[in-house]
Write an enzyme that holds these catalytic residues in place. Sequence first.
Site, PDB file in Angstrom:
ATOM      1  N   ASP A 163      12.075  52.325 113.292  1.00  0.00           N
ATOM      2  CA  ASP A 163      11.110  52.700 114.322  1.00  0.00           C
ATOM      3  C   ASP A 163      10.220  53.852 113.861  1.00  0.00           C
ATOM      4  O   ASP A 163      10.161  54.906 114.488  1.00  0.00           O
ATOM      5  CB  ASP A 163      11.850  53.058 115.617  1.00  0.00           C
ATOM      6  CG  ASP A 163      10.884  53.286 116.780  1.00  0.00           C
ATOM      7  OD1 ASP A 163       9.817  52.665 116.789  1.00  0.00           O
ATOM      8  OD2 ASP A 163      11.215  54.090 117.671  1.00  0.00           O
ATOM      9  N   GLU A 215      22.133  54.025 111.281  1.00  0.00           N
ATOM     10  CA  GLU A 215      22.300  52.900 112.200  1.00  0.00           C
ATOM     11  C   GLU A 215      22.346  51.535 111.495  1.00  0.00           C
ATOM     12  O   GLU A 215      21.631  50.608 111.863  1.00  0.00           O
ATOM     13  CB  GLU A 215      21.193  52.908 113.256  1.00  0.00           C
ATOM     14  CG  GLU A 215      21.253  54.117 114.174  1.00  0.00           C
ATOM     15  CD  GLU A 215      20.209  54.053 115.287  1.00  0.00           C
ATOM     16  OE1 GLU A 215      19.369  53.133 115.277  1.00  0.00           O
ATOM     17  OE2 GLU A 215      20.234  54.941 116.172  1.00  0.00           O
ATOM     18  N   TYR A 228      21.716  56.803 123.456  1.00  0.00           N
ATOM     19  CA  TYR A 228      20.584  57.034 124.358  1.00  0.00           C
ATOM     20  C   TYR A 228      20.933  56.531 125.753  1.00  0.00           C
ATOM     21  O   TYR A 228      20.289  55.631 126.288  1.00  0.00           O
ATOM     22  CB  TYR A 228      19.330  56.345 123.817  1.00  0.00           C
ATOM     23  CG  TYR A 228      18.800  56.970 122.546  1.00  0.00           C
ATOM     24  CD1 TYR A 228      17.892  58.013 122.603  1.00  0.00           C
ATOM     25  CD2 TYR A 228      19.225  56.527 121.286  1.00  0.00           C
ATOM     26  CE1 TYR A 228      17.405  58.606 121.448  1.00  0.00           C
ATOM     27  CE2 TYR A 228      18.749  57.108 120.133  1.00  0.00           C
ATOM     28  CZ  TYR A 228      17.832  58.146 120.209  1.00  0.00           C
ATOM     29  OH  TYR A 228      17.356  58.735 119.066  1.00  0.00           O
ATOM     30  N   GLU A 248      21.751  61.887 117.302  1.00  0.00           N
ATOM     31  CA  GLU A 248      20.503  61.580 118.003  1.00  0.00           C
ATOM     32  C   GLU A 248      20.788  61.465 119.492  1.00  0.00           C
ATOM     33  O   GLU A 248      21.810  60.907 119.893  1.00  0.00           O
ATOM     34  CB  GLU A 248      19.865  60.261 117.535  1.00  0.00           C
ATOM     35  CG  GLU A 248      19.262  60.273 116.150  1.00  0.00           C
ATOM     36  CD  GLU A 248      18.591  58.947 115.814  1.00  0.00           C
ATOM     37  OE1 GLU A 248      18.158  58.231 116.752  1.00  0.00           O
ATOM     38  OE2 GLU A 248      18.487  58.623 114.614  1.00  0.00           O
TER      39      GLU A 248
END
Length: 693
Positions: free
Chosen positions: A255, A499, A552, A588
Amino acid sequence: MSNYVRQLPKTTREAVRSRDHRITHVTELATRTAECRPYLGVEERLRLFIPEKHRMLRLLWLFAVLDAVLLLDTGMLFPRESSSRELKELSGLWVFRADKSPNRNQGFERAWYKSRLAETGPVIDMPVPASYNDITQDSTLRDFIGWVWYEREVVVPARWITDEGTRVVLRVGSAHYNSVVWVNGEKVTEHAGGHLPFEAEIGSLMRKDPTRPCRITIAVNNTLTLETLPPGTIQHMNDPIKYPDGYFVQNIYFDFFNYAGIHRPVLLYTTPKVYVDDITVVTDFLDNTGFVRYQVSVKGAATATLKVTLMDKDGHCVASSNEASGVLKVVDVKLWWPYLMHENPGYLYSMEVHLMAADERSTYEDVYALPVGIRTVKVTNTQFLINNKPFYFHGVNKHEDSDIRGKGLDWPLIVKDFNLMKWLGANSFRTSHYPYAEEILQMCDRHGIVVIDECPGVGIKDIRSFGNASLAHHLDVMDELVRRDKNHPSVVMWSVANEPAAEMQPAALYFKTLITHTKALDPTRPVTFITDSNYARDKGAPYVDVICVNSYFSWYHDPGHLEVIPIQLNAQFENWYGKYQKPIIQSEYGADAVPGLHSDPPMMFTEEYQNAVLRSYHDIFDQKRKQYVIGELIWNFADFMTAQGITRVVGNKKGIFTRQRQPKAGAFILKERYWRLANETGTSPTITSHVLT
């Protein structure tokens, strides 16, 4: 495979070109390092001995650690001027041409490198270092995939040519991703992968015709395949009703925008014919005595005389040696401490290596100075220790990303970012998701900013990217990364991926091999990778030293539901620690916030929602950091560009600063928290200053 995806030969050690041979031997190489990993309780075991034996054993341990390091054939020392070395920077305007032929291969078919690039067709000016994508108004260049060509003619000092005892080296700081380099039409090197330097000795070529300018041609290809790092795929759109003839797109699994070009400085530098090729240091201390175990590699002569001098900041000699390897003892040592952990952070000594050699024709003298920070790193099952003191990461994730320049090295931006980090009270960052410029690490060394150094292993999602070809390249990349960054005291941990699809069956052997190899390269630092997998199914987690988890909650999961954060985050920590009994970093977390967008009650994409997410996470961090959570890294330091998509409005907006480095409301929440953490966990008096000095 399409012609425009031109496969480059491997350019690293030929002795290990057989993939199966290399992968098989990684485990063997690491077995001799297993007993000398300083971050797994060596300190505690040594405390059993009386002081003299303790000191002697510490010295023996230092020798054992450096002897266990898997040394590479050549070094990659950062170019520094000295009495024996000169530099010529080639930053500025280069001639540029993109190969827009259907197969992207016309430049090779017509040998553009054999003549001036302007003679092959239309060219434009292109700044170096910079990404080429945002420099022009040409949208096809912004999203271009394939080969682009750079050229620069250089005039060098006459003494570089006339003195055959002088080596002239061409160095490229980084180019994305595959590169081929020619000098005066002759190929001198090629390199697979971005973000890391490569170089070639070109003195003999320049001396063939000393009256000619030195014409440097560099072809760079940003095409990503399943075997590159990061991986990607090329997708051909063959429906003539929807797409033009020959239309294709680059699919990526990360991303951030796939910026391309020559991103770091290109330069020429000289050394004598006999020169210091590499230096490796490992440091330790006992009470008030520091130890610097060093090894110097010399090229160009079988024998040479060396003088190694360690000097403090005031230029006073504190230790010296006449050997190519040994241990320097530093009385009343000044340790390298992280920012906000000590009143004098980032203390650096200077190790000057002075070489003398001779042959039947001449004598040679080389001088190289290496900054050295004396510090230790250890990991227990609940703590991360720097100099035997608990260290808590309160920091950021970043990107090399800015308007116009893309990923190009930009000194004003670098200094601004360091000022903002110190204003924020951040003591650390991760080089997400690739190695940053070495100039940035040097800043970290000087200012005491702790670094988790990450390789470009982001987006490993396809099972085919776990094959031997991908693994062999990944091992090469770790070779290059450790070789470049091994002596930076700011670097305290290696990250081999971000990831990955770690729940896939091949991930177990892949990460076991990769982590084992990295520890063979450097037994002194812990190794991790960043996971977003399920704790019970992650096949790489058993091999890491620190668990780094991305999550997240209330954003990608249960979007808009802030109330789920406490229960889900608490369960995340309990599950990971319960299974692995290893310290955890929240590597994160965050939420997008469009600057100036407000809503009360908070709604997604507003600054209020980002604030609420941060506060909810922080509440749980405060509970768990008293147990086994050792750090928190916000995603992200600043907004950054991404590929276009329906979930991205001109890039990713999870920054606490805008892309132009202006604070959102979340920056002030983080600032208040980080300064509070610093004053709770630091060893110095209450700290309020954040000026970059």
